[in-house]
Design an enzyme around this catalytic site. Structure first.
Site, PDB file in Angstrom:
ATOM      1  CG  LEU A  85      -1.975  -1.069   1.346  1.00  0.00           C
ATOM      2  CD1 LEU A  85      -2.711  -0.937   2.680  1.00  0.00           C
ATOM      3  CD2 LEU A  85      -2.955  -1.015   0.189  1.00  0.00           C
ATOM      4  CG  ASP A  86       0.391   4.327  -2.921  1.00  0.00           C
ATOM      5  OD1 ASP A  86       1.172   3.486  -3.398  1.00  0.00           O
ATOM      6  OD2 ASP A  86      -0.459   4.939  -3.597  1.00  0.00           O
ATOM      7  CD  GLN A  87       5.818   7.350   3.600  1.00  0.00           C
ATOM      8  OE1 GLN A  87       6.727   6.859   2.945  1.00  0.00           O
ATOM      9  NE2 GLN A  87       5.976   8.461   4.302  1.00  0.00           N
TER      10      GLN A  87
END
Length: 331
Positions: A170-172
Site C-alpha cells: 500500500l502507498d505510504q
C-alpha cells in the site's frame, strides 16, 4: 483523538472467490496442526488414492525447487514415517511437511511508535491494519521504520523466528488491510494467487466531484511520468490497468463522492491515477490534483478476501478506519 469506527459498505460484485485444481474444489477447510518444524495435515476423503506428489503439485502448487529438495532430503512424512512422494494416501492419514524453517526476519525488528493493529494471524500469515505515514517495507538495509520492521518486532516479542514477506503493498499514505506471509511455502502460494487475481481487495476512496455513473470500469494503461520521479500517468504505452468502482454516496455540500473500488490489476498508484484521469482526483492527493483539505490521499483498503494458502478455508478480513473518517462517510 481520532475515532476508531468499524464501518463496512457492501458492494455489488459478481466475482466470487473460488478455485479448482484437479481433484480439489476448495469447498472445505483442512485439519492441520504445527508440530515443531512440521505442518501435519489430516488427509480428507477426496484425496484418497492420490499420490503425495500430485497433492503437493495440484493443491498447493509447491515450487519445483522446494519439491526437489524435499524429494532429495526425504523429509516428507506419512503417519510419522519417511515416505516416497509416489506414495498414495488414505483418508485420515497424517501428511507432514517441513515448512517451518527458522531464519532471520529479513528486516530489522523495530518497535514502532504507533501500535500495529493485527486483524488476523496464524502460523502461516498475518494481516494488519496499516496506518498512514508509514511505508510497507524498507527501501534500504538501514531503514527500520516500516510496517515490515514493526511486524518483525511483533514476531520477535512472541518468540517466533521467521522471514517477513509482504504479498502486496500500500502507498505510504494509504491505510488498511495488508497481507504478509510468515514462511516461504505460504509466500510462494500467495504470490501465485496475487498474480492470478485470486486475492480480492476492496478500497474506499473519497473523490472530488459527483460521478455521472453510479458504477463503472476505468480501463486506461498506466506508465511512468518522465517529468517526475514518483508520479504515474495514463499512457497508451503503459501497463494494462483496470479499476472497477461503485458510488456509495455523494456529499453535495462538500462536493465529495465516496466510492468503493476493486482492481483487476495492481499498478502503482492505480486508483489515484485513474480517478484523476477522469476529472475526480482523490481528496488530499495533491500529487494528482486533489485539494489539500485532508492530511493524506483519502484511500483506505477496507477488506481483503482469499482462500487460505494452507488450510484452504475462505478468509475475508475487514479493516476499520484508524484515523479521521469524516471525508469518507457523512451521515
Amino acid at each position: 483523538m481520532a475515532r476508531r469506527i468499524v464501518r463496512t459498505i457492501m458492494i455489488e460484485r459478481n466475482d466470487e472467490i473460488s478455485e479448482k485444481k484437479g481433484f480439489f474444489t476448495g469447498d472445505y477447510m483442512l485439519k492441520t496442526k504445527r508440530l515443531g518444524n512440521y505442518l501435519q495435515v489430516a488427509i480428507p476423503s477426496n484425496w484418497e488414492n492420490h499420490a503425495i506428489e500430485q497433492i503437493l503439485k495440484e493443491v498447493w502448487e509447491t515450487p519445483k525447487k522446494l519439491l526437489h529438495q524435499w524429494r532429495m532430503d526425504k523429509t516428507i512424512l506419512l503417519n510419522g514415517m519417511q515416505t516416497a512422494l509416489s506414495t498414495k494416501v488414505k483418508e485420515n492419514d497424517e501428511l507432514s511437511l517441513p515448512i517451518f524453517t527458522k531464519g532471520d526476519y529479513g528486516v530489522i525488528p523495530n518497535k514502532l511508535q504507533q501500535a500495529i493493529q493485527i486483524l488476523y494471524e496464524d502460523d502461516h500469515l498475518i494481516i494488519v491494519n496499516k496506518p498512514a505515514r508509514i511505508a510497507t517495507h524498507p527501501n534500504g538495509a538501514s531503514d527500520k521504520t516500516t510496517l515490515a520492521n514493526g511486524i518483525a518486532n511483533h514476531l520477535q516479542e512472541k518468540g517466533e523466528t521467521c522471514t517477513v514477506k509482504h504479498i502486496h503493498r500500500l502507498d505510504q499514505d494509504t491505510t488498511g488491510a495488508i497481507l504478509f506471509a510468515k514462511h516461504y511455502f505460504a509466500g510462494a502460494i500467495l504470490d501465485k494467487k496475487l498474480e492470478r487475481r485470486e486475492i480480492k481487495r476492496i478500497y474506499v476512496a473519497a473523490i472530488h466531484g459527483k460521478l455521472t455513473n453510479k458504477k463503472g470500469i476505468i480501463r486506461t494503461n498506466i506508465g511512468r511520468d518522465r517529468h517526475h520521479p514518483t508520479r504515474r500517468r495514463v499512457s497508451p504505452t503503459g501497463q494494462t490497468a483496470i479499476t472497477h468502482f461503485q458510488l456509495h454516496q455523494y456529499n453535495a455540500k462538500r462536493n465529495i463522492s465516496t466510492v468503493l473500488c476493486w482492481l483487476e490489476t495492481g499498478r502503482t498508484h492505480q486508483i489515484r491515477v485513474h480517478f484523476s484521469s477522469i476529472g475526480h482526483p482523490l481528496v488530499g492527493d495533491t500529487l494528482y490534483g486533489g485539494k489539500p483539505i485532508f492530511h493524506r490521499q483519502a484511500l483506505h483498503a477496507q477488506s481483503i478476501e482469499f482462500i487460505h494458502p494452507i488450510t484452504l478455508e475462505k478468509l475475508k478480513v475487514t479493516a476499520p478506519f484508524i484515523d479521521e473518517m469524516s471525508y469518507f462517510y457523512t451521515e
